[in-house]
Each structure stands twice: as structure tokens, then as C-alpha cells.
Design an enzyme around this catalytic site. Structure first.
Site, mmCIF file in Angstrom:
data_model
loop_
_atom_site.group_PDB
_atom_site.id
_atom_site.type_symbol
_atom_site.label_atom_id
_atom_site.label_comp_id
_atom_site.label_asym_id
_atom_site.label_seq_id
_atom_site.Cartn_x
_atom_site.Cartn_y
_atom_site.Cartn_z
ATOM 1 N N TYR A 147 0.848 -1.188 0.000
ATOM 2 C CA TYR A 147 0.000 0.000 0.000
ATOM 3 C C TYR A 147 0.884 1.238 0.000
ATOM 4 O O TYR A 147 1.769 1.383 0.843
ATOM 5 C CB TYR A 147 -0.918 0.027 1.219
ATOM 6 C CG TYR A 147 -1.841 1.231 1.223
ATOM 7 C CD1 TYR A 147 -2.907 1.300 0.332
ATOM 8 C CD2 TYR A 147 -1.634 2.285 2.103
ATOM 9 C CE1 TYR A 147 -3.752 2.408 0.313
ATOM 10 C CE2 TYR A 147 -2.479 3.388 2.090
ATOM 11 C CZ TYR A 147 -3.530 3.444 1.201
ATOM 12 O OH TYR A 147 -4.359 4.537 1.181
ATOM 13 N N ASP A 239 9.276 2.488 0.753
ATOM 14 C CA ASP A 239 8.164 3.154 1.423
ATOM 15 C C ASP A 239 8.219 2.843 2.912
ATOM 16 O O ASP A 239 7.824 1.768 3.356
ATOM 17 C CB ASP A 239 6.841 2.690 0.816
ATOM 18 C CG ASP A 239 5.639 3.407 1.407
ATOM 19 O OD1 ASP A 239 5.786 4.040 2.468
ATOM 20 O OD2 ASP A 239 4.555 3.323 0.814
ATOM 21 N N LYS A 268 3.632 9.471 9.102
ATOM 22 C CA LYS A 268 3.228 8.991 10.421
ATOM 23 C C LYS A 268 4.096 9.544 11.554
ATOM 24 O O LYS A 268 3.913 10.671 11.983
ATOM 25 C CB LYS A 268 3.145 7.461 10.427
ATOM 26 C CG LYS A 268 2.082 6.940 9.439
ATOM 27 C CD LYS A 268 1.833 5.479 9.590
ATOM 28 C CE LYS A 268 0.860 4.950 8.534
ATOM 29 N NZ LYS A 268 -0.532 5.358 8.740
#
Length: 454
Positions: A147, A239, A268
Site C-alpha cells: 500500500y 516506502d 506517520k
């Protein structure tokens, strides 16, 4: 503990939200809990309290950003308050964005220059654009089950020979340029390079699949990516939106697994709970972004001073207070306890995760023996008797009992005051605010719920 009934405040809030918000939520996964989501009133340390006053030990932790838990340390809270008091934002550079960039660059070996954006989606979109601009090529490789946000270049599913958009609204032409391959499958990767090598701008992958259960890399997989990218002149984009400054501590997952990417995306934790994203990498690559190069990237809220202050103080606190030792030790205790419970009550299930991430995957086959198996969750050890049964790809995770997790297991755990991510695919996180007592109570709840299957 009961929160999902028509007299509850959460039920009433959701019923009203359905009249105002699409699906009653602002992110699709939040609609998963049945019959209605829990609406949060506030957080307390490792817990959240819902609108009806029910308290839960929280392992969602904002889907990863809340390394320190819900109660921010005084130094972090004061820094945020000062940034807000000075003015919400300016659209002009501030010293705090330079300091946060310096912190990241000092601790992540592959990063020489940084560009802050506002989300993980923005970060991966910009990194892919940079790779295409730098190489003059259009095709990228992504991992099935990986993702990388909600933009057109990565909303593609399928395989080398049969692929298409994974969402309406994405033109078929994007699927022509984006090639999904199974995670951990070096041969599939080589096949794509043999066919399209001179057209591939980049391989994009997470260090571990963090949004599809949790699937750790098999030994040598990232080295294979590095070698193929070097051979064909493609870029390796890692990522670390989920894993950055959570897995591997301050060196991130790339340090833990000795990965050498060309570009890294963050989000995050580097925002301390506020919206953030970043792209980092070698100076010669990063300088291709505007204003020094011709690859466009810009944003009104890039380097937002409140976010920068929150991120910098969070990371400094983590460095100065041995946060990673605490959360990683609790993660080990939790996964080890789950392994013991699974052996007794659900031997076909698989415990996964590392450091402060964990998940119980509802896989369908049990090993013949538990002797010599991974003691704190699957680490893709070829000598483990469960190795051939442990998920290696996103498809392996999705083949599990995903409906059982969502429909019966998740509500039963919530009823016992343990709040997990609401489906089989999302990762779960331990925070600095969690305690050994929290872990013990959580394991008791897992055992209680899983024992009912017998």
C-alpha cells in the site's frame, strides 16, 4: 462492555454522520466495525475512551503515528503549544523544518536531502514522479498487497500479464505503466525486468508489507531488488511511511534489514501525530525537485511549523528516553504470548510482526510440529516448521479467514476492552504508554476469545 446498540452515543453519532459524510466516515477502513464504529471522546495513555465512556486498550494508535501514546510528554506538548501560539502557519520557511530534516538525515544513512509534504500518499506520488523524471522512463513495479496511498500510479492490481485499475476513476493507461508482482518473489521480479528493464523507472516496496497483515521479507529479497535496479538503471524506492522510526528505531527498517534504497518515503511518526509526509534520498536525485530541478513538487502546507515541532520533539524524546527498547520489548512479550496461545487454541493461525508491530493472521493450515518454530512471531526462518505455511505475499494473507476476524473476533476483543484494527489487513502497534500489565490483560483477552473456538 457493550457499545454498539441503538441507544449508544456512538450509534447516534454514526447515524447522524451518515447524513453528512460519505459512508459516515472520512477514511474507508473506519466504517469496518459492525454494526457501527466506535466514536472516540479522548485518549488516556495507551487507552481511548469512547463517546459512551467505555475504555479500551488501544493498539490502533492512529494506524501508527502515536509512538508515544495518547498522552504526549510535557516537552512535546509544550513545543506544539508554542508553535501554535506563534502562529498556525506562514507559507514561509521556519527553523524547525530545518532541524527536523537534520534529525532525519543524521539518523537515516540513505538520506542526504529531504522534502516535507503532508501525507504518505503525497510522498509516494512525488517519489514516483521524481523517479520517472530522473530516469526518463514511465513504468514502475509495485508489490501485490503493498500500500502506497491513494493516487493513480499505485491504484493498480493484478499481475504482469493481467492488470488493471483497483478503483473506478483510474484510467487504464496507469495500469499499463504500473506492474504488480508478488512480494518476496525474486523470480517474478526478474521476469518483469527481463521484459521491460529499459522502461522501468523504479521498484516501489515497503520493507515489510504493513498494510496486508504483516509480511516480513525473506532473506535476500531486498538485495535482489537492489541488484536488479543497479543492473537496469532503475531506482529503488523504499516506502517507510509505516515503518519509519518505528521498526529498527532511529535507523528505521532500512537499517534493521540493511536495505540500500535510492529514495525513501516517510510519514506517520515523523509528524508526531499531525499530518505529514516526506521524501528523502541522495542529493543528486533530490535536487531534481523544483526549484533546483524540473520535477514539480510544492505545497502550501509543506513543512507546517506545528507538525514540524511535534515531529522533532517526538523523535528527540524517543532518542533521549530509550523509547524503542520499551516498545520493542513489549512487542516481543505480546507476540511470544500469542505464539503460546495459538499453539494451544488455534494452531493454524500465524503470529506476525517485529519490534512494536504485531498481528494475528487467521491462516488456515497448522504445522505438523511446533518444535523449533519462531518464538516471537514469524521471521521467515527457513528452518522453522511453519515456514512453508507462513504468508509470503499479500495474497497469502487475504486467503485467510478474514471474515471471521471482522465479524466475530474483533467485536469479541472490543467487548473485553481491547481495541484492535478492524480488519485482518491493518497492522497493530504498541506505544511507549503501554505497560506489561496492558500486555498481560491483552493476552488474557486473546486466550479467552480463541478458547471459545474449541
Amino acid at each position: 462492555m457493550t457499545q454498539n446498540h441503538d441507544e449508544s452515543t456512538s450509534f447516534q453519532l454514526y447515524d447522524h454522520a451518515l447524513e453528512l459524510l460519505v459512508g459516515g466516515v472520512n477514511s474507508s477502513v473506519r466504517a469496518d466495525p459492525q454494526p457501527t464504529p466506535v466514536f472516540v471522546d479522548h485518549g488516556e495513555g495507551a487507552d481511548i475512551v469512547d463517546a459512551d465512556g467505555n475504555q479500551y486498550c488501544d493498539y490502533i494508535m492512529g494506524y501508527g503515528p502515536l509512538l508515544l501514546g495518547h498522552d504526549l510528554p510535557d516537552s512535546v506538548r509544550e513545543s506544539i503549544s508554542e508553535a501554535v501560539a506563534d502562529g498556525p502557519m506562514y507559507g514561509i520557511p521556519t527553523d524547525v523544518e530545518v532541524k527536523l530534516a537534520e534529525f532525519v538525515i543524521d539518523h537515516v544513512d540513505s538520506v542526504e536531502r529531504l522534502r516535507f509534504v503532508n501525507s504518505g500518499t503525497e510522498a509516494t506520488a512525488a517519489a514516483i514522479r521524481l523517479a520517472r523524471g530522473y530516469t526518463g522512463r514511465d513504468k514502475i513495479i509495485i508489490m501485490q498487497g503493498g500500500y502506497h496511498g491513494g493516487h493513480e500510479s499505485v491504484l493498480v492490481e493484478g499481475s504482469l500479464d493481467k492488470r488493471g485499475p483497483s478503483s473506478l476513476g483510474v484510467p487504464e493507461t496507469f495500469a499499463e505503466e504500473t506492474i504488480p508482482v508478488p512480494f518476496n518473489d525474486g523470480e517474478a521480479l526478474k521476469e518483469v525486468f527481463e521484459r521491460y528493464g529499459q522502461d522501468i523507472a523504479a521498484v516501489v516496496t515497503e520493507p515489510l508489507l504493513g498494510n496486508c497483515g504483516i509480511v516480513l521479507p525473506i532473506e535476500g529479497y531486498h538485495e535482489t531488488i537492489r541488484e536488479l535496479c543497479d543492473e537496469y538503471g532503475s531506482l529503488f524506492i523504499l516506502d517507510e511511511v509505516i515503518t519509519g522510526f518505528r521498526i529498527g528505531g532511529l535507523q528505521c527498517a532500512q537499517g534493521k534489514y540493511d536495505i540500500e534504497p535510492d529514495l525513501t518515503t516517510f510519514a506517520k511518526i515523523i509528524g508526531g501525530g499531525f499530518p505529514v509526509g516526506a521524501i528523502g534520498g541522495r542529493a543528486e536525485l533530490m535536487q531534481e525537485f523544483t526549484p533546483t530541478g524540473d520535477v514539480f513538487e510544492s505545497g502550501t502546507f509543506n513543512g507546517h511549523p506545528v507538525t514540524m515541532a511535534a515531529g522533532l520533539e517526538t523523535l528527540q524524546f524517543a532518542k533521549e528516553h530509550d523509547v524503542y527498547s520499551h516498545v520493542d520489548n513489549l512487542g516481543d512479550q505480546l507476540r511470544s504470548g500469542l505464539v503460546d496461545i495459538v499453539e494451544d487454541y488455534a494452531p493454524e493461525y500465524t503470529v506476525v510482526g517485529t519490534d512494536s508491530m504485531f498481528k494475528l493472521l487467521f491462516t488456515r493450515e497448522a504445522p505438523e510440529t511446533f518444535d523449533g518454530h519462531c518464538r516471537a512471531g514469524c521471521v521467515q526462518d527457513p528452518d522453522c516448521p511453519r515456514f512453508d505455511l507462513c504468508p509470503k505475499t499479500g495474497a497469502d494473507v487475504e486467503a485467510g479467514e478474514t471474515d471471521r476476524w471482522k465479524r466475530t473476533f474483533w467485536p469479541a476483543m472490543a467487548e473485553r476492552g481491547v481495541l484492535l484494527t478492524p480488519n485482518q489487513l491493518e497492522s497493530q502497534f504498541v506505544s511507549y504508554a503501554h505497560t506489561e500489565a496492558d500486555i498481560e490483560r491483552t493476552l488474557d483477552s486473546y486466550q479467552d476469545v480463541l478458547s471459545m473456538r474449541q
